[in-house]
Design a protein around this motif. Structure first.
Motif, PDB file in Angstrom:
ATOM      1  N   UNK A 107      -6.719  10.271   7.159  1.00  0.00           N
ATOM      2  CA  UNK A 107      -7.724   9.721   6.764  1.00  0.00           C
ATOM      3  C   UNK A 107      -6.792   8.459   5.628  1.00  0.00           C
ATOM      4  N   UNK A 108      -5.403   8.782   5.970  1.00  0.00           N
ATOM      5  CA  UNK A 108      -4.445   7.528   5.846  1.00  0.00           C
ATOM      6  C   UNK A 108      -4.934   5.995   7.399  1.00  0.00           C
ATOM      7  N   UNK A 109      -4.794   6.122   8.013  1.00  0.00           N
ATOM      8  CA  UNK A 109      -5.175   5.194   9.247  1.00  0.00           C
ATOM      9  C   UNK A 109      -6.794   5.229   8.476  1.00  0.00           C
ATOM     10  N   UNK A 110      -7.552   5.506   8.671  1.00  0.00           N
ATOM     11  CA  UNK A 110      -8.784   5.232   8.145  1.00  0.00           C
ATOM     12  C   UNK A 110      -8.845   4.123   6.745  1.00  0.00           C
ATOM     13  N   UNK A 111      -8.313   4.441   5.880  1.00  0.00           N
ATOM     14  CA  UNK A 111      -8.192   4.421   4.612  1.00  0.00           C
ATOM     15  C   UNK A 111      -7.262   2.247   5.553  1.00  0.00           C
ATOM     16  N   UNK A 112      -6.196   2.676   5.883  1.00  0.00           N
ATOM     17  CA  UNK A 112      -5.020   1.214   6.545  1.00  0.00           C
ATOM     18  C   UNK A 112      -6.417   0.501   7.666  1.00  0.00           C
ATOM     19  N   UNK A 113      -7.229   0.720   8.336  1.00  0.00           N
ATOM     20  CA  UNK A 113      -7.532   0.167   8.867  1.00  0.00           C
ATOM     21  C   UNK A 113      -9.404  -0.366   8.128  1.00  0.00           C
ATOM     22  N   UNK A 114      -9.815   0.095   6.881  1.00  0.00           N
ATOM     23  CA  UNK A 114     -10.482  -0.312   6.218  1.00  0.00           C
ATOM     24  C   UNK A 114      -9.756  -1.822   5.583  1.00  0.00           C
ATOM     25  N   UNK A 115      -8.555  -1.335   4.723  1.00  0.00           N
ATOM     26  CA  UNK A 115      -8.085  -2.660   3.845  1.00  0.00           C
ATOM     27  C   UNK A 115      -7.992  -4.289   5.259  1.00  0.00           C
ATOM     28  N   UNK A 116      -7.743  -3.248   6.569  1.00  0.00           N
ATOM     29  CA  UNK A 116      -7.055  -4.467   6.927  1.00  0.00           C
ATOM     30  C   UNK A 116      -8.784  -5.112   7.475  1.00  0.00           C
ATOM     31  N   UNK A 117     -10.467  -4.362   8.138  1.00  0.00           N
ATOM     32  CA  UNK A 117     -11.961  -4.763   7.861  1.00  0.00           C
ATOM     33  C   UNK A 117     -11.665  -5.671   6.431  1.00  0.00           C
ATOM     34  N   UNK A 129      -7.001  -7.042   3.234  1.00  0.00           N
ATOM     35  CA  UNK A 129      -6.876  -7.227   2.418  1.00  0.00           C
ATOM     36  C   UNK A 129      -5.299  -6.776   3.126  1.00  0.00           C
ATOM     37  N   UNK A 130      -4.555  -7.538   3.557  1.00  0.00           N
ATOM     38  CA  UNK A 130      -3.223  -7.550   4.692  1.00  0.00           C
ATOM     39  C   UNK A 130      -2.354  -6.798   3.056  1.00  0.00           C
ATOM     40  N   UNK A 131      -1.257  -5.663   3.758  1.00  0.00           N
ATOM     41  CA  UNK A 131      -0.703  -5.681   2.865  1.00  0.00           C
ATOM     42  C   UNK A 131       0.814  -5.676   3.489  1.00  0.00           C
ATOM     43  N   UNK A 187       0.396  -0.981  -0.552  1.00  0.00           N
ATOM     44  CA  UNK A 187      -0.406   0.141  -0.062  1.00  0.00           C
ATOM     45  C   UNK A 187       1.133   1.264   0.050  1.00  0.00           C
ATOM     46  N   UNK A 188       1.033   1.490  -0.741  1.00  0.00           N
ATOM     47  CA  UNK A 188       1.091   3.400  -0.581  1.00  0.00           C
ATOM     48  C   UNK A 188       0.183   4.532  -0.999  1.00  0.00           C
ATOM     49  N   UNK A 189       0.622   5.225   0.333  1.00  0.00           N
ATOM     50  CA  UNK A 189      -0.161   6.483   1.002  1.00  0.00           C
ATOM     51  C   UNK A 189       0.026   7.972   0.007  1.00  0.00           C
ATOM     52  N   UNK A 190      -0.142   8.116  -1.528  1.00  0.00           N
ATOM     53  CA  UNK A 190       0.375   9.200  -2.048  1.00  0.00           C
ATOM     54  C   UNK A 190      -0.251  10.330  -1.557  1.00  0.00           C
TER      55      UNK A 190
END
Ligand code: GLU
Length: 432
Positions: A50-60, A63-65, A36-39
């Motif tokens: 918003x970066x944390x939120x995106x990472x939490x959603x991926x986790x949920x 979609x483990x990076x 995952x690359x946060x642009x």
């Protein structure tokens, strides 16, 4: 290596989640890493958190990076690459002010021509550049011939040099623009395939041109996904609640069902209801439709019920804020009554809440409550029913209505005989 490259500039859109899911699936299929690359290079558009939120959603969504990168950490690399291009005269400093450029844009618009950079600063001599102390951006010279690539979904694409234009790669504050940062990072991360939304198609020739100019000759494959339309046939935007992954989760859609729906959308799949693991076995980008797909919330509701039906009862119970598998079983009885956690939860909570005492069936309810307090624990509803009818003397509507109210807090709902096996160990708590 595959990557998901979200910008932390807003709520995660379902289109972005779909992109993340496809990149993840293909990475698993190929045995390649998924990063995952946060642009985050556009400071003005970044939104704190918003970066944390995106990472939490991926986790949920499971979609483990393998790694998470922040694009801004690569700033000095981007700057070095820009200097390299300037030195090689593949790029040039541009002193045009935003006002001047805006005026040129307006003029192009007024004469109904597509705007192109004037080329004014490309011809400045070194002496002129060095003598100028004004802020400047860096532009990459447009290519000499068309840039072509074969998109795995859209087929062959060709872009003329003028359509690519001499575009800005470094802003006046000396941070990289999206195209420059993205092209370099995809190269540095050795990305093999980029799957992203179709809104990026016109960026792709620019990014290929950047890497060509940097001397990177390894080919990166591209697949641009068609957009998702709302029910009116327009691009799903922030104004459509269902475009936000957070909103769907808050509405009580399960991640499993949302993922299933996004994989199914505009795709040919061997079955309609499946898990991500199953999709990894057969998913193929080649089966995706070239045409935009229409979002259908009723289909998602159907899939949500199907996933609840299949879910492990204990896990389902947890999704409802309970711990015991019996509650998960109980939820499964309510799938005709609602499709989401949000719709079904109040019905489950009503079972465990204090029942109305000023009801027209008040007397009968009291009568049944007393009988139930004394009743032994029966295995089946039929046994309980005969016992209660005998002890209370109630029958027909006078028996069933108040009993349903007492046990479920509602006048209508699933058959009591269906609910009873899952309620029986809580009876005293329910009637209290
Ligand atoms: N950061 C871009 C976006 O969120 C995605 C870029 C890409 O996937 O290349 O739209």
């Amino acid at each position: 290596m595959l990557r998901f490259a979200p910008s932390p500039t807003g709520d995660m859109h379902i289109g972005n989640l779909r992109v993340a899911i496809f990149n993840y699936i293909v990475a698993k299929q190929r045995g390649e890493r998924f990063i995952v690359r946060i642009e985050d290079t556009d400071k003005e558009r970044n939104i704190e958190g918003k970066d944390r939120e995106i990472l939490e959603i991926l986790q949920l969504f499971g979609l483990h990076a393998d790694d998470v990168y922040y694009q801004s950490h690569n700033l000095t690399v981007h700057q070095h690459m820009a200097i390299k291009l300037l030195e090689a005269r593949k790029a040039f400093a541009c002193f045009c002010t935003p006002e001047e450029l805006e005026a040129e844009r307006e003029a192009a618009k007024a004469s109904k021509k597509a705007y192109r950079y004037s080329g004014k600063c490309e011809v400045l001599s070194d002496a002129e550049v060095l003598a100028n102390e004004k802020p400047f951006t860096v532009r990459l010279k447009k290519p000499e011939s068309a840039i072509e690539f074969n998109d795995l979904i859209k087929g062959n694409q060709s872009f003329a040099p003028d359509d690519i234009d001499s575009f800005v790669i470094m802003r006046a504050d000396k941070t990289a623009t999206y195209n420059f940062a993205c092209a370099i990072d995809d190269m540095l991360h050795d990305i093999s395939l980029v799957i992203r939304g179709e809104d990026h198609v016109s960026n792709t020739p620019k990014q290929i041109h950047i890497r060509n100019q940097l001397g990177y000759d390894k080919e990166i494959a591209y697949a641009h996904l068609p957009i998702i339309l709302n029910t009116e046939g327009k691009k799903m935007s922030k104004r459509d609640d269902a475009s936000s992954v957070k909103w769907l989760i808050e509405e009580g859609f399960l991640p499993e069902a949302i993922a299933n729906y996004l994989i199914l959308l505009g795709n040919k799949t061997p079955q309609e209801v499946f898990t991500m693991e199953e999709a990894i076995a057969w998913f193929d980008l080649a089966n995706l439709s070239k045409a935009a797909a229409k979002f259908d919330i009723d289909k998602l509701r159907f899939l949500n019920r199907e996933h609840m039906k299949r879910m492990d009862s204990k896990e389902l119970s947890r999704a409802f804020g309970f711990a015991d598998a019996a509650i998960g079983e109980l939820v499964k009885c309510y799938l005709e009554e609602g499709s989401t956690v949000k719709e079904i939860k109040p019905k489950i909570e009503a079972i465990f809440s204090a029942k109305p005492t000023d009801h027209e069936w008040k007397e009968q309810m009291e009568n049944l409550r007393n009988a139930l307090k004394e009743a032994p624990l029966f295995e089946t509803f039929d046994e309980l029913k005969s016992y209660l009818m005998k002890t209370t003397g109630l029958k027909g509507k006078n028996f069933f209505k108040p009993l349903r109210l007492l046990l479920t807090g509602a006048e209508h709902g699933p058959e009591l005989s269906q609910l009873y096996p899952h309620l029986k160990s809580y009876l005293l708590e329910i009637i209290k």
